[in-house]
Design a protein around this motif. Structure first.
Motif, mmCIF file in Angstrom:
data_model
loop_
_atom_site.group_PDB
_atom_site.id
_atom_site.type_symbol
_atom_site.label_atom_id
_atom_site.label_comp_id
_atom_site.label_asym_id
_atom_site.label_seq_id
_atom_site.Cartn_x
_atom_site.Cartn_y
_atom_site.Cartn_z
ATOM 1 N N GLY A 186 -5.939 -3.146 8.043
ATOM 2 C CA GLY A 186 -5.398 -4.234 7.238
ATOM 3 C C GLY A 186 -5.900 -5.586 7.719
ATOM 4 N N GLY A 187 -6.287 -5.638 8.995
ATOM 5 C CA GLY A 187 -6.707 -6.917 9.563
ATOM 6 C C GLY A 187 -8.158 -6.919 10.014
ATOM 7 N N GLY B 126 -7.999 -2.772 4.103
ATOM 8 C CA GLY B 126 -6.568 -2.439 4.053
ATOM 9 C C GLY B 126 -5.785 -3.545 3.362
ATOM 10 N N LEU C 202 -6.397 -3.232 -0.343
ATOM 11 C CA LEU C 202 -5.632 -2.111 -0.911
ATOM 12 C C LEU C 202 -4.146 -2.467 -0.991
ATOM 13 N N GLY D 73 -2.187 1.008 1.254
ATOM 14 C CA GLY D 73 -3.354 1.892 1.305
ATOM 15 C C GLY D 73 -2.966 3.343 1.093
ATOM 16 N N GLU E 197 -3.995 5.939 -1.957
ATOM 17 C CA GLU E 197 -4.586 7.265 -1.715
ATOM 18 C C GLU E 197 -3.765 8.349 -2.413
ATOM 19 N N GLY F 184 -6.270 1.674 10.451
ATOM 20 C CA GLY F 184 -5.352 2.297 9.492
ATOM 21 C C GLY F 184 -6.064 2.928 8.300
ATOM 22 N N VAL F 185 -7.112 2.258 7.779
ATOM 23 C CA VAL F 185 -7.810 2.763 6.587
ATOM 24 C C VAL F 185 -8.599 4.042 6.907
ATOM 25 N N CYS G 221 -5.248 5.657 15.473
ATOM 26 C CA CYS G 221 -6.075 4.815 14.605
ATOM 27 C C CYS G 221 -5.377 3.488 14.362
ATOM 28 N N THR G 222 -4.053 3.553 14.180
ATOM 29 C CA THR G 222 -3.296 2.327 13.917
ATOM 30 C C THR G 222 -2.957 1.660 15.250
ATOM 31 N N ASP G 223 -2.407 0.459 15.180
ATOM 32 C CA ASP G 223 -2.124 -0.279 16.416
ATOM 33 C C ASP G 223 -1.114 0.471 17.279
HETATM 34 O O1 KG4 Z 1 -4.483 -0.420 11.810
HETATM 35 P P1 KG4 Z 1 -3.283 -0.786 11.006
HETATM 36 O O2 KG4 Z 1 -2.011 -0.045 11.253
HETATM 37 O O3 KG4 Z 1 -2.918 -2.290 11.167
HETATM 38 C C1 KG4 Z 1 -3.838 -3.306 11.131
HETATM 39 O O4 KG4 Z 1 -4.122 -3.751 10.008
HETATM 40 O O5 KG4 Z 1 -4.311 -3.682 12.200
HETATM 41 O O6 KG4 Z 1 -3.709 -0.617 9.478
HETATM 42 C C2 KG4 Z 1 -2.843 -0.854 8.422
HETATM 43 C C3 KG4 Z 1 -3.631 -0.871 7.168
HETATM 44 C C4 KG4 Z 1 -2.804 -1.278 5.970
HETATM 45 O O7 KG4 Z 1 -3.509 -2.233 5.241
HETATM 46 C C5 KG4 Z 1 -2.658 0.003 5.190
HETATM 47 O O8 KG4 Z 1 -2.569 -0.237 3.800
HETATM 48 C C6 KG4 Z 1 -3.908 0.734 5.528
HETATM 49 O O9 KG4 Z 1 -4.159 0.424 6.895
HETATM 50 N N1 KG4 Z 1 -3.735 2.170 5.367
HETATM 51 C C7 KG4 Z 1 -4.470 2.914 4.537
HETATM 52 C C8 KG4 Z 1 -3.966 4.231 4.628
HETATM 53 N N2 KG4 Z 1 -2.961 4.243 5.537
HETATM 54 C C9 KG4 Z 1 -2.841 2.973 6.000
HETATM 55 N N3 KG4 Z 1 -5.474 2.589 3.719
HETATM 56 C C10 KG4 Z 1 -6.021 3.579 2.992
HETATM 57 N N4 KG4 Z 1 -5.594 4.860 3.025
HETATM 58 C C11 KG4 Z 1 -4.582 5.231 3.825
HETATM 59 N N5 KG4 Z 1 -4.187 6.485 3.851
#
Ligand code: KG4
Ligand code: ZN
Length: 581
Positions: free
Chosen positions: A339-340, A365, A368, A389, A393, A493-494, A523-525
């Motif tokens: 997302g970032g 992200g 989306l 996101g 999906e 996250g993506v 994968c996420t923070d």
């Molecule tokens: O890495 P993260 O938890 O936080 C940061 O942005 O650092 O990623 C969150 C992002 C959100 O924008 C969310 O919509 C996206 O990842 N996301 C996805 C999916 N799961 C989370 N985007 C696409 N498909 C997914 N299954």
């Protein structure tokens, strides 16, 4: 040599061969030794077999040496002389079938037990107390293996599992000394041997703290990548309600939770703060207000505990996480999409990055999330608790990606940069138009929402795949990556989006690369990646501060050396790939 020293004694070799009782004792001894070796926690079945064989061979050597002298000299008995041990082997006279069997069987068993960890897994199950399901899983392992190889080998593997089980049971009951402790128990045990109070005897332990965005997270990780304790407080639910992250709200939530989360990570790890080797905290890049909370809390802790401090670059941590799980050597390519973040970089070392491309506007992200919000997916019964996101999906599975034809962004720019704002605006327009056509208000769910979701996901996947493909070709062209063994790591996250992963898999298959993705929770923070980055830096001796004066957080901070211009100048044409997903 004793040649010519004839005497009337018979060849001791014969005498030894005939003393069956001694051989039986010896064989039982070797069997017992094998069982003991099997029960040692660190030894896999192949290792136990190899050791048994080696010790047996050494035993034979010492035994023959004791009986016959070095190197098994036989008193000269003229024609009456029997063949020595080695001659028997050489000339094959007494190289009987049983002897052949005993010589060859350890080798076969070693090969049979080597190919998979099935047996070991069964054994681990057995020793961890899962008794009933164990024989089933052992049988499954053996059956699976039987399908792949021969039934005989499978049986051998299965039997070995049973020997292990029985030996463990006997030894556990008899002494309790050889019970298989978990890795964590072993480290706890070893840590109890602190030679000097406050000094860790064996392993480096790092506490990692992450507050760069909307997750308050902490973890304790050791040098081997063992996660001893972790805790996380996610603010997603709050931010979903406000339709995005409100920095002061995020700051307040970090403040309210940080103490509890760090405490929880420490107490589940059973590590006392004095045992820590260092404290690692995200200080860049991220939301200023959020970074500030983590940094000031960490500095207080560092001051209190008198520990070294390791400032962490959030992206570096994301990129290195894979090394906690897999043996990935430098250099490797990393794609961070969340997302970032949105970047492609070559990782040459712990803090040696070449930035090949990044998003010129927003991250995928974020785009989306915005599309999901515009489609009001939060009101959709199946998606109400999902991030934007994830909702896209989920809904995309019910839609037709060809219903709308969105052009992938930046098709003419032959670089590795990304852009998602244009796509977002195009989709915005389409949604407004569809709302008019369907005669519905903004905020209601369109009947074509699933088609839009499918099309936006497909276009995003194509865009990301194309830029990544170019990055791989560029690195290979410049010999920055191995031609045949290159690794692409995808995180963020993506990266948990299976459609996007599939597109990337097509790219890596076409370029003879290996695609690796950490599991979604890494994968996420999270705090684990920060602690692991601390371990990586400790091991490399990079950026470990004993004086924290003047340390500041940096909301904006590029990763590594930016060579994206050079990548663009190379203008590599990417061959068309059919993304049949
Ligand atoms: O890495 P993260 O938890 O936080 C940061 O942005 O650092 O990623 C969150 C992002 C959100 O924008 C969310 O919509 C996206 O990842 N996301 C996805 C999916 N799961 C989370 N985007 C696409 N498909 C997914 N299954
Ligand atoms: Zn992140």
């Amino acid at each position: 040599m004793n040649v010519g020293v004839a005497h009337s004694e018979v060849n001791p070799n014969t005498r030894v061969m005939n003393s069956r009782g001694m051989w039986l004792t010896y064989a039982l001894g070797v069997g017992l030794l094998h069982i003991v070796l099997l029960s040692i926690p660190f030894f896999s079945v192949p290792v136990a077999w190899t050791l048994t064989n080696v010790i047996h061979n050494l035993g034979m050597y010492v035994f023959l040496h004791a009986v016959k002298g070095t190197p098994f000299e036989t008193p000269d008995q003229g024609k009456a002389r029997l063949l020595t041990h080695w001659e028997q082997l050489d000339y094959g006279v007494q190289f009987t079938s049983s002897r052949k069997f005993f010589t060859i069987s350890p080798i076969i068993l070693f090969i049979a037990a080597s190919p998979g960890d099935e047996t070991r897994d069964c054994v681990d199950d057995i020793t961890s107390g899962a008794t009933r399901s164990v024989s089933a899983s052992c049988n499954n392992a053996a059956t699976d293996f039987a399908r792949k190889r021969t039934p005989l080998l499978a049986t051998v593997i299965h039997e070995e599992g049973i020997i292990y089980r029985v030996s463990m049971l006997i030894l556990n009951k008899a002494a309790g000394v050889f019970s298989k402790p978990s890795r964590r128990e072993i480290y706890e045990f070893l840590r109890s041997f602190n030679f000097r109070p406050g000094k860790v005897f064996l392993h480096k332990l790092v506490l990692g703290i992450e507050t760069s965005c909307d997750d308050t997270a902490a973890a304790v990780v050791d040098e081997t990548g063992n996660v001893l304790g972790e805790a996380i407080h996610s603010q997603t639910e709050v931010h979903l309600k406000t339709g995005g992250i409100v920095p002061p709200v995020a700051q307040q939530l970090h403040r309210e939770n940080i103490q509890r989360i760090v405490q929880e990570a420490l107490s589940t790890s059973k590590v006392s703060p004095s045992e820590l080797s260092a404290i690692a905290t995200t200080v860049k890049p991220g939301l200023a207000l959020s970074l500030g909370v983590g940094l000031s809390f960490s500095l207080q802790l560092v001051d209190q505990l008198k520990k070294p401090f390791i400032p962490i670059h959030h992206m570096e941590a994301h990129a290195l996480t894979i090394r906690l799980l897999n043996k990935v050597e430098f250099p490797f390519l990393v794609l961070l999409i969340s997302g970032g973040h949105c970047l492609l970089a070559l990782v040459r070392g712990v803090s040696d990055f070449l930035l090949l491309g990044k998003s010129l506007d927003i991250a995928p992200g974020d785009m989306l999330d915005k599309v999901a919000r515009r489609l009001s997916l939060i009101k959709h019964p199946e998606c109400s608790t999902m991030s934007g996101g994830k909702a896209i999906e989920h809904l995309a599975k019910q839609g037709n990606k060809l219903h709308f034809d969105f052009k992938p962004p930046m098709q003419r720019a032959k670089n590795c940069d990304f852009s998602f704002t244009g796509l977002q605006h195009v989709i915005d327009k389409i949604i407004t138009q569809k709302e008019k056509e369907e005669g519905i208000q903004k905020g209601q769910i369109l009947s074509s929402a699933a088609h839009i979701a499918a099309a936006v996901q497909h276009t995003t996947a194509c865009h990301i795949a194309k830029r990544t493909h170019r990055a791989i070709l560029f690195c290979k062209q410049r010999d920055l990556l191995s031609q045949s063994n290159a690794v692409l790591v995808v995180s963020g996250g993506v990266a948990s989006n299976l459609y996007i992963r599939k597109a990337l898999e097509i790219v890596t298959n076409a370029t003879q690369c290996t695609l690796l993705c950490p599991p979604p929770r890494l994968c996420t923070d999270n705090g684990i990646m920060i602690a692991w980055n601390g371990i990586e830096r400790l091991r490399a001796g990079l950026g470990i501060l004993h004086n924290t004066e003047g340390i500041r957080y940096e909301p904006k901070c590029p990763l590594g050396v930016d060579i994206s211009k050079e990548v663009g100048e190379a203008a590599i044409k990417v061959p068309r790939l059919k993304l049949k997903i």
